[in-house]
Design a protein around this motif. Structure first.
Motif, short mmCIF file in Angstrom:
data_model
loop_
_atom_site.label_atom_id
_atom_site.label_comp_id
_atom_site.label_asym_id
_atom_site.label_seq_id
_atom_site.Cartn_x
_atom_site.Cartn_y
_atom_site.Cartn_z
N GLY A 150 10.19 -2.31 5.16
CA GLY A 150 10.46 -1.40 4.09
C GLY A 150 9.73 -1.33 2.82
O GLY A 150 10.27 -1.08 1.79
N LYS A 151 8.40 -1.32 3.14
CA LYS A 151 7.50 -1.53 1.83
C LYS A 151 6.61 -0.51 2.01
O LYS A 151 6.08 0.16 2.98
CB LYS A 151 7.14 -2.95 1.64
CG LYS A 151 8.00 -3.97 1.44
CD LYS A 151 7.42 -5.16 1.11
CE LYS A 151 8.64 -6.20 0.61
NZ LYS A 151 7.86 -7.48 0.46
N GLU A 152 5.65 0.01 0.88
CA GLU A 152 4.65 0.64 0.82
C GLU A 152 3.42 -0.14 0.78
O GLU A 152 3.36 -1.05 0.20
CB GLU A 152 4.67 1.64 -0.39
CG GLU A 152 6.00 2.67 -0.25
CD GLU A 152 5.77 3.48 -1.45
OE1 GLU A 152 4.80 3.68 -2.01
OE2 GLU A 152 6.81 4.43 -1.56
N ILE A 153 2.33 0.72 1.15
CA ILE A 153 1.12 -0.15 1.42
C ILE A 153 0.37 0.52 0.21
O ILE A 153 0.07 1.51 -0.12
CB ILE A 153 0.30 0.28 2.73
CG1 ILE A 153 1.11 -0.39 3.70
CG2 ILE A 153 -1.06 -0.50 2.69
CD1 ILE A 153 0.51 0.35 5.31
N HIS A 154 -0.37 -0.66 -0.46
CA HIS A 154 -1.21 -0.25 -1.63
C HIS A 154 -2.66 -1.27 -1.57
O HIS A 154 -2.49 -2.32 -0.95
CB HIS A 154 -0.53 -0.78 -3.00
CG HIS A 154 0.67 0.07 -3.23
ND1 HIS A 154 0.52 1.25 -3.68
CD2 HIS A 154 1.92 0.02 -2.85
CE1 HIS A 154 1.74 1.67 -3.80
NE2 HIS A 154 2.57 0.91 -3.33
N GLY A 196 -4.04 -5.59 2.69
CA GLY A 196 -3.46 -4.96 1.68
C GLY A 196 -2.50 -5.67 1.11
O GLY A 196 -1.71 -6.40 1.39
N VAL A 197 -1.85 -4.94 -0.13
CA VAL A 197 -0.51 -5.42 -0.80
C VAL A 197 0.70 -4.53 -0.49
O VAL A 197 0.35 -3.27 -0.40
CB VAL A 197 -0.87 -5.49 -2.33
CG1 VAL A 197 0.48 -5.80 -2.96
CG2 VAL A 197 -1.88 -6.35 -2.50
N LEU A 198 1.67 -5.00 0.05
CA LEU A 198 2.81 -4.45 0.28
C LEU A 198 3.74 -4.57 -0.86
O LEU A 198 4.00 -5.45 -1.57
CB LEU A 198 3.71 -4.89 1.31
CG LEU A 198 2.90 -4.69 2.76
CD1 LEU A 198 3.65 -5.41 3.98
CD2 LEU A 198 2.15 -3.63 3.04
N ARG A 238 0.72 -0.35 9.23
CA ARG A 238 1.92 0.80 8.80
C ARG A 238 3.20 0.20 9.64
O ARG A 238 4.31 0.34 9.01
CB ARG A 238 1.38 2.22 9.45
CG ARG A 238 0.35 3.20 8.69
CD ARG A 238 0.43 4.64 9.02
NE ARG A 238 0.32 4.74 10.26
CZ ARG A 238 -0.84 4.60 10.89
NH1 ARG A 238 -2.10 4.52 10.01
NH2 ARG A 238 -1.17 4.85 12.34
N ASP A 239 3.20 -0.23 10.83
CA ASP A 239 4.27 -0.63 11.64
C ASP A 239 4.90 -1.91 10.85
O ASP A 239 6.02 -1.80 10.61
CB ASP A 239 3.99 -1.06 12.96
CG ASP A 239 3.32 0.07 13.97
OD1 ASP A 239 3.74 1.46 13.48
OD2 ASP A 239 3.05 -0.10 14.87
N TYR A 240 3.92 -2.76 10.32
CA TYR A 240 4.69 -3.93 9.59
C TYR A 240 5.15 -3.56 8.31
O TYR A 240 6.15 -4.12 7.94
CB TYR A 240 3.16 -4.75 9.50
CG TYR A 240 3.62 -6.28 8.90
CD1 TYR A 240 4.12 -7.20 9.59
CD2 TYR A 240 3.68 -6.50 7.32
CE1 TYR A 240 4.50 -8.58 8.91
CE2 TYR A 240 3.94 -7.79 6.82
CZ TYR A 240 4.47 -8.74 7.76
OH TYR A 240 4.79 -9.94 7.33
N ALA A 241 4.46 -2.54 7.60
CA ALA A 241 5.14 -2.22 6.28
C ALA A 241 6.45 -1.33 6.27
O ALA A 241 7.37 -1.51 5.75
CB ALA A 241 4.14 -1.14 5.48
N GLU A 242 6.59 -0.69 7.61
CA GLU A 242 7.80 0.03 7.87
C GLU A 242 8.95 -0.88 8.32
O GLU A 242 10.15 -0.74 7.73
CB GLU A 242 7.45 1.08 8.97
CG GLU A 242 6.85 2.30 8.54
CD GLU A 242 6.58 3.28 9.47
OE1 GLU A 242 6.83 2.95 10.59
OE2 GLU A 242 5.75 4.15 9.41
N GLU A 243 8.65 -2.07 9.04
CA GLU A 243 9.48 -2.81 9.21
C GLU A 243 10.13 -3.61 8.31
O GLU A 243 11.31 -4.15 8.34
CB GLU A 243 8.97 -3.94 10.32
CG GLU A 243 8.64 -3.48 11.56
CD GLU A 243 7.85 -4.46 12.48
OE1 GLU A 243 7.63 -5.61 11.94
OE2 GLU A 243 7.38 -4.09 13.63
#
Length: 129
Positions: free
Chosen positions: A86-90, A126-128, A79-84
């Motif tokens: 600016g993407k969503e996790i799928h 996961g895919v961002l 989650r931290d990596y995705a927020e840094e």
């Protein structure tokens, strides 16, 4: 005495855990594949000896006597990596590997000495978008 100390430190580092984050850009419109893995060694499958350090602000990659091989810590780092970025996790997928049998080099089979020294590994990808 000095040799014993050197062997103890060398063994601790050889059996230490590892935490890693790897990412690869996909060719489809800025998507990114992220893979996070952490593993560690445990005594009697409950006392953590050495695990990968999942702390974001850490300087040392290994921690001793602390359990960082948990799904919530791995998911938190994802989650931290995705927020840094600016993407969503799928499309999350995980893999859990536990080993409780002792593998001796030269033998074709593991020795059934369970729960003395165990190994745990958790991987999350996961895919961002």
């Amino acid at each position: 005495m000095k040799l014993l100390w050197i062997l103890t430190v060398a063994t601790a580092f050889a059996l230490s855990g590892c935490f890693s984050i790897q990412s690869t850009r996909l060719s489809r419109g800025g998507e990114e594949n992220v893979h996070i893995a952490n593993f560690g060694w445990y005594l009697f499958d409950c006392v953590p000896l050495a695990t990968g350090n999942a702390d974001k602000s850490s300087r040392f990659p290994t921690v001793f006597f602390r359990n960082d091989v948990t799904m919530d810590k791995i998911q938190s780092r994802m989650r931290d990596y995705a927020e840094e970025n600016g993407k969503e996790i799928h499309d999350l997928a995980y893999h859990n590997h536990d080993s409780v049998l002792l593998n001796v080099p030269g033998l074709d089979f593991p020795l059934p000495i369970p729960y003395v020294l165990t190994y745990r590994e958790i991987q999350l990808s996961g895919v961002l978008k």
